[in-house]
Write a protein that holds these residues in place. Structure first.
Motif, PDB file in Angstrom:
ATOM      1  N   ALA A   1       0.766  -1.167   0.010  1.00  0.00           N
ATOM      2  CA  ALA A   1       0.075  -0.104  -0.024  1.00  0.00           C
ATOM      3  C   ALA A   1       0.895   1.120  -0.120  1.00  0.00           C
ATOM      4  CB  ALA A   1      -1.076   0.081   1.210  1.00  0.00           C
ATOM      5  N   ARG A   2       2.012   1.284   0.598  1.00  0.00           N
ATOM      6  CA  ARG A   2       2.711   2.438   0.850  1.00  0.00           C
ATOM      7  C   ARG A   2       4.001   2.481  -0.285  1.00  0.00           C
ATOM      8  NH1 ARG A   2       3.497   0.910   6.893  1.00  0.00           N
ATOM      9  NH2 ARG A   2       1.263   1.697   7.795  1.00  0.00           N
ATOM     10  N   ARG A   3       3.864   1.417  -1.155  1.00  0.00           N
ATOM     11  CA  ARG A   3       4.889   1.603  -2.198  1.00  0.00           C
ATOM     12  C   ARG A   3       4.370   2.482  -3.412  1.00  0.00           C
ATOM     13  NH1 ARG A   3       6.633  -4.248  -4.841  1.00  0.00           N
ATOM     14  NH2 ARG A   3       8.576  -3.403  -6.217  1.00  0.00           N
ATOM     15  N   PRO A   4       5.602   3.165  -3.722  1.00  0.00           N
ATOM     16  CA  PRO A   4       5.331   4.166  -4.885  1.00  0.00           C
ATOM     17  C   PRO A   4       4.693   3.568  -6.036  1.00  0.00           C
ATOM     18  CG  PRO A   4       7.443   4.574  -4.020  1.00  0.00           C
ATOM     19  CD  PRO A   4       6.768   3.217  -3.346  1.00  0.00           C
ATOM     20  N   ASP A   5       3.712   4.340  -6.665  1.00  0.00           N
ATOM     21  CA  ASP A   5       3.147   3.874  -7.781  1.00  0.00           C
ATOM     22  C   ASP A   5       4.094   4.051  -9.144  1.00  0.00           C
ATOM     23  OD1 ASP A   5       1.434   3.144  -9.903  1.00  0.00           O
ATOM     24  OD2 ASP A   5      -0.248   4.185  -9.422  1.00  0.00           O
ATOM     25  N   GLY A   6       4.466   3.075  -9.512  1.00  0.00           N
ATOM     26  CA  GLY A   6       5.634   3.206 -10.718  1.00  0.00           C
ATOM     27  C   GLY A   6       5.082   4.002 -11.935  1.00  0.00           C
ATOM     28  N   ARG A   7       3.808   3.939 -12.215  1.00  0.00           N
ATOM     29  CA  ARG A   7       3.213   4.481 -13.446  1.00  0.00           C
ATOM     30  C   ARG A   7       3.254   6.064 -13.308  1.00  0.00           C
ATOM     31  NH1 ARG A   7      -2.666   1.946 -12.978  1.00  0.00           N
ATOM     32  NH2 ARG A   7      -2.344   3.188 -10.845  1.00  0.00           N
ATOM     33  N   ARG A   8       3.350   6.698 -12.051  1.00  0.00           N
ATOM     34  CA  ARG A   8       3.033   8.135 -11.921  1.00  0.00           C
ATOM     35  C   ARG A   8       4.327   8.748 -11.286  1.00  0.00           C
ATOM     36  NH1 ARG A   8      -2.557   8.548  -9.360  1.00  0.00           N
ATOM     37  NH2 ARG A   8      -1.570   6.457  -8.502  1.00  0.00           N
ATOM     38  N   ARG A   9       5.008  10.060 -11.496  1.00  0.00           N
ATOM     39  CA  ARG A   9       6.092  10.496 -10.826  1.00  0.00           C
ATOM     40  C   ARG A   9       5.177  11.561 -10.119  1.00  0.00           C
ATOM     41  NH1 ARG A   9      10.679  11.541 -15.222  1.00  0.00           N
ATOM     42  NH2 ARG A   9      11.194   9.670 -15.402  1.00  0.00           N
TER      43      ARG A   9
ATOM     44  N   ARG B   1      14.060  11.234  -2.699  1.00  0.00           N
ATOM     45  CA  ARG B   1      13.608  11.563  -1.372  1.00  0.00           C
ATOM     46  C   ARG B   1      13.682  12.856  -0.831  1.00  0.00           C
ATOM     47  NH1 ARG B   1      11.566   6.678   0.195  1.00  0.00           N
ATOM     48  NH2 ARG B   1      12.613   4.651  -0.329  1.00  0.00           N
ATOM     49  N   SER B   2      12.730  13.570  -0.282  1.00  0.00           N
ATOM     50  CA  SER B   2      12.801  14.797   0.122  1.00  0.00           C
ATOM     51  C   SER B   2      13.614  14.734   1.504  1.00  0.00           C
ATOM     52  CB  SER B   2      11.559  15.252   0.532  1.00  0.00           C
ATOM     53  OG  SER B   2      10.846  14.641   1.258  1.00  0.00           O
ATOM     54  N   PRO B   3      14.350  15.881   1.813  1.00  0.00           N
ATOM     55  CA  PRO B   3      15.147  15.854   2.941  1.00  0.00           C
ATOM     56  C   PRO B   3      14.386  15.781   4.274  1.00  0.00           C
ATOM     57  CG  PRO B   3      15.682  17.712   1.611  1.00  0.00           C
ATOM     58  CD  PRO B   3      14.502  16.993   0.960  1.00  0.00           C
ATOM     59  N   GLY B   4      14.849  14.784   5.253  1.00  0.00           N
ATOM     60  CA  GLY B   4      14.175  14.717   6.641  1.00  0.00           C
ATOM     61  C   GLY B   4      13.060  13.776   6.377  1.00  0.00           C
ATOM     62  N   SER B   5      12.990  13.084   5.202  1.00  0.00           N
ATOM     63  CA  SER B   5      11.819  12.018   5.100  1.00  0.00           C
ATOM     64  C   SER B   5      12.234  10.579   4.773  1.00  0.00           C
ATOM     65  CB  SER B   5      10.833  12.768   3.904  1.00  0.00           C
ATOM     66  OG  SER B   5      11.666  12.741   2.887  1.00  0.00           O
ATOM     67  N   ALA B   6      13.177  10.066   5.861  1.00  0.00           N
ATOM     68  CA  ALA B   6      13.675   8.784   5.313  1.00  0.00           C
ATOM     69  C   ALA B   6      12.738   7.661   5.172  1.00  0.00           C
ATOM     70  CB  ALA B   6      14.961   8.395   6.567  1.00  0.00           C
ATOM     71  N   GLY B   7      12.577   7.021   4.415  1.00  0.00           N
ATOM     72  CA  GLY B   7      11.421   5.785   4.354  1.00  0.00           C
ATOM     73  C   GLY B   7      10.399   6.204   3.670  1.00  0.00           C
ATOM     74  N   ALA B   8      10.268   7.604   3.359  1.00  0.00           N
ATOM     75  CA  ALA B   8       8.888   8.126   2.625  1.00  0.00           C
ATOM     76  C   ALA B   8       8.859   7.544   1.405  1.00  0.00           C
ATOM     77  CB  ALA B   8       8.628   9.528   2.984  1.00  0.00           C
ATOM     78  N   PRO B   9       7.550   7.133   0.913  1.00  0.00           N
ATOM     79  CA  PRO B   9       7.473   7.061  -0.447  1.00  0.00           C
ATOM     80  C   PRO B   9       7.544   8.118  -1.382  1.00  0.00           C
ATOM     81  CG  PRO B   9       5.318   7.053   0.703  1.00  0.00           C
ATOM     82  CD  PRO B   9       6.308   7.209   1.579  1.00  0.00           C
ATOM     83  N   VAL B  10       8.246   7.779  -2.730  1.00  0.00           N
ATOM     84  CA  VAL B  10       8.176   8.837  -3.604  1.00  0.00           C
ATOM     85  C   VAL B  10       7.092   8.956  -4.707  1.00  0.00           C
ATOM     86  CG1 VAL B  10       9.826   9.491  -5.609  1.00  0.00           C
ATOM     87  CG2 VAL B  10      10.946   8.360  -3.793  1.00  0.00           C
ATOM     88  N   GLY B  11       6.429   9.915  -4.795  1.00  0.00           N
ATOM     89  CA  GLY B  11       5.270  10.113  -5.575  1.00  0.00           C
ATOM     90  C   GLY B  11       4.191   9.429  -5.039  1.00  0.00           C
ATOM     91  N   PRO B  12       3.078   9.346  -5.948  1.00  0.00           N
ATOM     92  CA  PRO B  12       1.518   8.709  -5.464  1.00  0.00           C
ATOM     93  C   PRO B  12       1.995   7.234  -4.995  1.00  0.00           C
ATOM     94  CG  PRO B  12       1.700   9.871  -7.642  1.00  0.00           C
ATOM     95  CD  PRO B  12       2.965   9.867  -7.330  1.00  0.00           C
ATOM     96  N   VAL B  13       1.271   6.844  -3.929  1.00  0.00           N
ATOM     97  CA  VAL B  13       1.389   5.505  -3.459  1.00  0.00           C
ATOM     98  C   VAL B  13       0.177   4.745  -4.317  1.00  0.00           C
ATOM     99  CG1 VAL B  13       2.428   6.012  -1.300  1.00  0.00           C
ATOM    100  CG2 VAL B  13      -0.200   6.008  -1.634  1.00  0.00           C
ATOM    101  N   GLN B  14      -0.053   3.501  -3.550  1.00  0.00           N
ATOM    102  CA  GLN B  14      -1.013   2.683  -4.613  1.00  0.00           C
ATOM    103  C   GLN B  14      -2.222   3.041  -4.385  1.00  0.00           C
ATOM    104  OE1 GLN B  14       0.069   0.299  -6.714  1.00  0.00           O
ATOM    105  NE2 GLN B  14       2.186   0.817  -6.158  1.00  0.00           N
ATOM    106  N   SER B  15      -3.022   2.993  -5.305  1.00  0.00           N
ATOM    107  CA  SER B  15      -4.512   3.380  -5.225  1.00  0.00           C
ATOM    108  C   SER B  15      -5.349   2.411  -4.381  1.00  0.00           C
ATOM    109  CB  SER B  15      -4.967   3.627  -6.775  1.00  0.00           C
ATOM    110  OG  SER B  15      -5.216   2.067  -7.457  1.00  0.00           O
ATOM    111  N   ALA B  16      -6.443   2.658  -3.962  1.00  0.00           N
ATOM    112  CA  ALA B  16      -7.485   1.624  -3.381  1.00  0.00           C
ATOM    113  C   ALA B  16      -7.549   0.596  -4.102  1.00  0.00           C
ATOM    114  CB  ALA B  16      -8.571   2.354  -2.895  1.00  0.00           C
TER     115      ALA B  16
END
Length: 379
Positions: free
Chosen positions: A87-95, A104-119
């Motif tokens: 669920a928290r994995r970045p959606d590779g189809r979109r940036r 990754r943005s500064p100070g956001s270690a572990g945060a996903p890049v871009g939109p995550v998986q849709s419902a």
């Protein structure tokens, strides 16, 4: 759909359960399962699109669960962790539009890049894993199905409700307008002539936004599927379940199609895929995963105030929503989209801003010429 197809295809396997457990790692079990799916695809029991999605999901499951672990060691908590990780994995189809290309943005270690998986993607992945274990039990790979002990909720997966998928009139107009403007662009100096794909990209977006095909139907299209009858240009779409439908194309789309066939496709053709309508600049049939990149490129040409990220399936929703909002006959919309059942349209009809207000302003019991007095009995 995946669950129904696989359940039918594996019905015989569930009848006999082996007496002994066969110890397999997660990766070994997934590899065997993928072989089974591909074998059934070659015999026509599964469609290639279903097999592609299913094989991709179980491969992702092995990656997230750990391919070296023993499959029978996984319990409900382990599968919970996999579902959350997906669920928290970045959606590779979109940036991410805010930081394209950034890791990754500064100070956001572990945060996903871009939109995550849709419902919807999360629900599909969960179904795929569930069917995998329902096969693993009678195959003797696990003693108990760990999906029965899964406790993670939709709220925890971040899948409470998918973002409204249909574009508004302004957003859809911005995307369609950007695609149409690409048709008149002359050759540029930044790329070789045989690498320019503007006409193809414009055609992809216009077909998705106005006809609403499934992405698999679009990428499978061949040049010979587009024909003229009685002066009208049609697209013979080969859809799900072996069903075909002939969809008339709007004239602006026909102009782009003809320009692409006369100019755009010619420079991309390497003779590798002689029948394919949509070609990559290497001359191969455009893949399903490339379609999102095409949409994103066209979106980059839309003014920011009218731009909103959208998937190919979101454009299918856009087609259905705006055709129905324009009071187009429901059965005609069903036939355009290729649905077997009219009730399916309900899932594709999204709300539009201002729609209820417009309906109440044009209320059939009221009008500006004294309709309100007639209703109340005044006068």
């Amino acid at each position: 759909m995946i669950r129904r197809v696989l359940s039918a295809g594996l019905a015989r396997v569930r009848v006999m359960r082996p007496a002994e457990l066969e110890p397999l790692s997660v990766q070994e079990a997934v590899d065997r399962y993928v072989e089974m799916v591909r074998a059934k695809t070659s015999t026509g029991q599964f469609s290639p699109a279903t097999a592609e999605v299913y094989c991709r999901d179980v491969a992702t499951f092995a990656d997230l669960a750990g391919g070296d672990r023993m499959l029978d060691d996984l319990d409900g908590a382990d599968v919970d962790a996999v579902l959350l990780a997906f669920a928290r994995r970045p959606d590779g189809r979109r940036r991410s539009p805010a930081a394209p290309g950034a890791a990754r943005s500064p100070g956001s270690a572990g945060a996903p890049v871009g939109p995550v998986q849709s419902a919807a993607s999360q629900a599909r992945f969960r179904r795929s894993v569930s069917v995998f274990f329902r096969y693993a039990v009678p195959a003797g790979w696990v003693q108990l199905d760990p999906m029965r002990a899964v406790t993670v909720s939709a709220r925890q997966r971040g899948g409470l409700r998918a973002e409204r998928r249909a574009l508004t009139v302004e957003q859809a107009g911005g995307l369609v307008g950007a695609a149409q403007r690409m048709v008149g662009e002359g050759p540029g100096r930044e790329r070789r002539r045989d690498q320019r794909t503007e006409l193809r990209d414009a055609l992809v977006v216009l077909l998705l936004a106005t006809v609403g095909p499934r992405v698999s139907e679009l990428t499978r299209a061949n040049v010979e599927d587009f024909f003229v009858n009685g002066g009208e240009r049609y697209w013979r779409v080969f859809g799900k379940g072996g069903r075909t439908r002939d969809v008339p194309l709007p004239r602006p789309v026909v102009r782009v199609l003809e320009a692409y066939l006369e100019e755009g496709r010619v420079v991309l053709d390497r003779g590798v895929e002689p029948k394919a309508l949509l070609l990559s600049w290497r001359g191969r049939r455009l893949a399903r995963g490339d379609v999102q990149a095409v949409i994103d490129r066209v979106l980059g040409r839309v003014e920011p105030s009218r731009r909103r990220q959208v998937t190919p399936h979101g454009l299918r929703h856009t087609t259905a929503t705006h055709l129905l909002a324009a009071a187009t006959d429901m059965d005609a919309v069903r036939r355009v989209l290729g649905h077997a059942d009219l009730s399916t349209l309900g899932r594709y009809r999204d709300d539009l801003p201002g729609e209820l207000e417009a309906a109440m302003r044009a209320h059939p019991l009221l009008d500006d010429a004294g309709g309100a007095d007639a209703v109340t009995g005044a006068g």
